[in-house]
Design a protein around this motif. Structure first.
Motif, PDB file in Angstrom:
ATOM      1  N   SER A  14     -28.865 -85.133 -34.273  1.00 11.38           N
ATOM      2  CA  SER A  14     -30.202 -84.921 -33.697  1.00 11.38           C
ATOM      3  C   SER A  14     -30.275 -83.637 -32.882  1.00 11.38           C
ATOM      4  O   SER A  14     -31.359 -83.205 -32.504  1.00 11.38           O
ATOM      5  CB  SER A  14     -30.626 -86.127 -32.847  1.00 11.38           C
ATOM      6  N   GLY A  15     -29.125 -83.029 -32.597  1.00 11.61           N
ATOM      7  CA  GLY A  15     -29.108 -81.742 -31.897  1.00 11.61           C
ATOM      8  C   GLY A  15     -28.620 -81.789 -30.463  1.00 11.61           C
ATOM      9  O   GLY A  15     -28.798 -80.825 -29.718  1.00 11.61           O
ATOM     10  N   LYS A  16     -27.988 -82.887 -30.065  1.00 12.49           N
ATOM     11  CA  LYS A  16     -27.579 -83.061 -28.666  1.00 12.49           C
ATOM     12  C   LYS A  16     -26.655 -81.946 -28.158  1.00 12.49           C
ATOM     13  O   LYS A  16     -26.883 -81.400 -27.088  1.00 12.49           O
ATOM     14  CB  LYS A  16     -26.915 -84.427 -28.465  1.00 12.49           C
ATOM     15  N   LEU A 102     -33.194 -87.292 -28.291  1.00 13.25           N
ATOM     16  CA  LEU A 102     -33.552 -86.340 -29.336  1.00 13.25           C
ATOM     17  C   LEU A 102     -33.579 -87.098 -30.650  1.00 13.25           C
ATOM     18  O   LEU A 102     -32.651 -87.845 -30.960  1.00 13.25           O
ATOM     19  CB  LEU A 102     -32.533 -85.197 -29.405  1.00 13.25           C
ATOM     20  N   THR A 103     -34.653 -86.945 -31.397  1.00 10.73           N
ATOM     21  CA  THR A 103     -34.780 -87.611 -32.692  1.00 10.73           C
ATOM     22  C   THR A 103     -34.989 -86.538 -33.766  1.00 10.73           C
ATOM     23  O   THR A 103     -35.251 -85.379 -33.444  1.00 10.73           O
ATOM     24  CB  THR A 103     -35.976 -88.590 -32.718  1.00 10.73           C
ATOM     25  N   ALA A 104     -34.864 -86.951 -34.999  1.00 10.66           N
ATOM     26  CA  ALA A 104     -35.126 -86.050 -36.128  1.00 10.66           C
ATOM     27  C   ALA A 104     -35.414 -86.930 -37.336  1.00 10.66           C
ATOM     28  O   ALA A 104     -35.051 -88.116 -37.360  1.00 10.66           O
ATOM     29  CB  ALA A 104     -33.935 -85.146 -36.392  1.00 10.66           C
ATOM     30  N   SER A 105     -36.055 -86.338 -38.330  1.00 10.59           N
ATOM     31  CA  SER A 105     -36.364 -87.093 -39.547  1.00 10.59           C
ATOM     32  C   SER A 105     -35.079 -87.480 -40.271  1.00 10.59           C
ATOM     33  O   SER A 105     -34.029 -86.845 -40.079  1.00 10.59           O
ATOM     34  CB  SER A 105     -37.232 -86.248 -40.480  1.00 10.59           C
ATOM     35  N   ILE A 148     -37.944 -86.402 -27.725  1.00  7.56           N
ATOM     36  CA  ILE A 148     -38.391 -85.187 -28.411  1.00  7.56           C
ATOM     37  C   ILE A 148     -37.920 -85.252 -29.863  1.00  7.56           C
ATOM     38  O   ILE A 148     -36.723 -85.413 -30.116  1.00  7.56           O
ATOM     39  CB  ILE A 148     -37.813 -83.911 -27.756  1.00  7.56           C
ATOM     40  N   ASP A 149     -38.864 -85.127 -30.788  1.00 10.19           N
ATOM     41  CA  ASP A 149     -38.513 -85.040 -32.208  1.00 10.19           C
ATOM     42  C   ASP A 149     -38.146 -83.585 -32.482  1.00 10.19           C
ATOM     43  O   ASP A 149     -38.978 -82.691 -32.375  1.00 10.19           O
ATOM     44  CB  ASP A 149     -39.693 -85.477 -33.084  1.00 10.19           C
ATOM     45  N   LEU A 153     -38.232 -77.880 -35.044  1.00  8.51           N
ATOM     46  CA  LEU A 153     -38.311 -77.102 -33.802  1.00  8.51           C
ATOM     47  C   LEU A 153     -37.075 -76.215 -33.655  1.00  8.51           C
ATOM     48  O   LEU A 153     -35.989 -76.597 -34.077  1.00  8.51           O
ATOM     49  CB  LEU A 153     -38.385 -78.027 -32.573  1.00  8.51           C
ATOM     50  N   THR A 154     -37.245 -75.072 -33.020  1.00 13.10           N
ATOM     51  CA  THR A 154     -36.090 -74.234 -32.707  1.00 13.10           C
ATOM     52  C   THR A 154     -35.440 -74.784 -31.443  1.00 13.10           C
ATOM     53  O   THR A 154     -36.066 -75.539 -30.678  1.00 13.10           O
ATOM     54  CB  THR A 154     -36.503 -72.774 -32.442  1.00 13.10           C
ATOM     55  N   VAL A 155     -34.195 -74.384 -31.194  1.00 15.61           N
ATOM     56  CA  VAL A 155     -33.492 -74.801 -29.979  1.00 15.61           C
ATOM     57  C   VAL A 155     -34.286 -74.342 -28.755  1.00 15.61           C
ATOM     58  O   VAL A 155     -34.457 -75.111 -27.803  1.00 15.61           O
ATOM     59  CB  VAL A 155     -32.047 -74.247 -29.959  1.00 15.61           C
ATOM     60  N   LYS A 156     -34.805 -73.122 -28.791  1.00 17.93           N
ATOM     61  CA  LYS A 156     -35.592 -72.608 -27.660  1.00 17.93           C
ATOM     62  C   LYS A 156     -36.823 -73.474 -27.401  1.00 17.93           C
ATOM     63  O   LYS A 156     -37.145 -73.778 -26.252  1.00 17.93           O
ATOM     64  CB  LYS A 156     -36.012 -71.160 -27.908  1.00 17.93           C
ATOM     65  N   GLU A 157     -37.511 -73.889 -28.459  1.00 16.02           N
ATOM     66  CA  GLU A 157     -38.701 -74.746 -28.289  1.00 16.02           C
ATOM     67  C   GLU A 157     -38.335 -76.089 -27.663  1.00 16.02           C
ATOM     68  O   GLU A 157     -39.060 -76.602 -26.798  1.00 16.02           O
ATOM     69  CB  GLU A 157     -39.390 -74.974 -29.643  1.00 16.02           C
ATOM     70  N   ILE A 158     -37.208 -76.641 -28.073  1.00 15.14           N
ATOM     71  CA  ILE A 158     -36.767 -77.927 -27.516  1.00 15.14           C
ATOM     72  C   ILE A 158     -36.412 -77.758 -26.043  1.00 15.14           C
ATOM     73  O   ILE A 158     -36.837 -78.547 -25.190  1.00 15.14           O
ATOM     74  CB  ILE A 158     -35.559 -78.480 -28.313  1.00 15.14           C
ATOM     75  N   VAL A 159     -35.654 -76.711 -25.726  1.00 14.94           N
ATOM     76  CA  VAL A 159     -35.260 -76.444 -24.339  1.00 14.94           C
ATOM     77  C   VAL A 159     -36.493 -76.197 -23.461  1.00 14.94           C
ATOM     78  O   VAL A 159     -36.583 -76.687 -22.348  1.00 14.94           O
ATOM     79  CB  VAL A 159     -34.254 -75.257 -24.258  1.00 14.94           C
ATOM     80  N   ASP A 160     -37.478 -75.472 -23.995  1.00 21.86           N
ATOM     81  CA  ASP A 160     -38.742 -75.255 -23.262  1.00 21.86           C
ATOM     82  C   ASP A 160     -39.413 -76.583 -22.924  1.00 21.86           C
ATOM     83  O   ASP A 160     -39.880 -76.786 -21.796  1.00 21.86           O
ATOM     84  CB  ASP A 160     -39.713 -74.388 -24.072  1.00 21.86           C
ATOM     85  N   ARG A 161     -39.450 -77.498 -23.897  1.00 22.08           N
ATOM     86  CA  ARG A 161     -40.092 -78.810 -23.676  1.00 22.08           C
ATOM     87  C   ARG A 161     -39.342 -79.602 -22.604  1.00 22.08           C
ATOM     88  O   ARG A 161     -39.956 -80.258 -21.762  1.00 22.08           O
ATOM     89  CB  ARG A 161     -40.150 -79.611 -24.972  1.00 22.08           C
ATOM     90  N   VAL A 162     -38.024 -79.553 -22.660  1.00 17.68           N
ATOM     91  CA  VAL A 162     -37.223 -80.272 -21.650  1.00 17.68           C
ATOM     92  C   VAL A 162     -37.499 -79.678 -20.273  1.00 17.68           C
ATOM     93  O   VAL A 162     -37.749 -80.410 -19.319  1.00 17.68           O
ATOM     94  CB  VAL A 162     -35.713 -80.196 -21.988  1.00 17.68           C
ATOM     95  N   GLU A 163     -37.469 -78.363 -20.182  1.00 21.44           N
ATOM     96  CA  GLU A 163     -37.683 -77.706 -18.893  1.00 21.44           C
ATOM     97  C   GLU A 163     -39.057 -78.047 -18.323  1.00 21.44           C
ATOM     98  O   GLU A 163     -39.196 -78.307 -17.124  1.00 21.44           O
ATOM     99  CB  GLU A 163     -37.510 -76.196 -19.040  1.00 21.44           C
ATOM    100  N   GLN A 164     -40.077 -78.090 -19.176  1.00 20.82           N
ATOM    101  CA  GLN A 164     -41.419 -78.463 -18.725  1.00 20.82           C
ATOM    102  C   GLN A 164     -41.425 -79.892 -18.171  1.00 20.82           C
ATOM    103  O   GLN A 164     -42.049 -80.173 -17.162  1.00 20.82           O
ATOM    104  CB  GLN A 164     -42.433 -78.339 -19.864  1.00 20.82           C
TER     105      GLN A 164
END
Length: 166
Positions: A14-16, A102-105, A148-149, A153-164
């Protein structure tokens, strides 16, 4: 931020670990991958632990590692996919950190784990095993503070969501 730790949970692939490293850099916190820590302490791979000692022995090592790791603060912690199975681990994670699932299809997970021989629970018919395991663990990650699915998403987009969210 008042949070002691950020704990990443989710299915294998899932990208952990990838997200965890990037997030720890962004926050200036220490990154800890509990699976890597177990392998370093045991001087062997998780696959070998499963093969020689069984899943129950591995889960005991995992619970102990999670407890010891979460005794510190200021960390981004990536856990193994099954770390959420023990109630004591879920309680420890919730008590000592902000838990992000973190989830993914299914397709994304299969493509990410199919080439990795270090995932003992999905060896053999990867697609069949991943489907069965995902079905069994469908609600295992529901206790997270944030989900977060990561599909598409890029790693940067995921990190941005976490930071928000933090």
């Amino acid at each position: 931020m008042a949070m002691q730790n950020v704990v990443l949970i989710g299915f294998a692939g899932s990208g952990k670990s990838t997200v965890g490293r990037a997030l720890s850099e962004r926050l200036g916190w220490r990154f800890v991958d509990t699976d890597q820590q177990i392998e370093a302490e045991q001087c062997t791979t998780i696959s070998e632990i499963f093969k020689l000692q069984g899943e129950a022995a591995f889960r005991a090592l995992e619970s102990e590692m999670i407890e010891r790791t979460l005794a510190d603060n200021g960390q981004v912690i990536s856990t193994g996919g099954g770390a959420v199975l023990a109630e004591r681990d879920r309680i420890c994670m919730k008590t000592r950190g902000f838990v992000i699932a973190l989830t993914a299809s299914l397709e994304t997970i299969i493509s990410r784990v199919s080439l990795d021989e270090n995932r003992p629970l999905v060896q053999g018919n990867v697609e069949e095993k991943v489907k069965a395991l995902m079905q069994r663990r469908k609600h295992a990650y529901d206790f997270a503070d944030l989900t977060i699915d990561t599909t598409g998403l890029t790693v940067k987009e995921i990190v941005d969501r976490v930071e928000q969210a933090l």
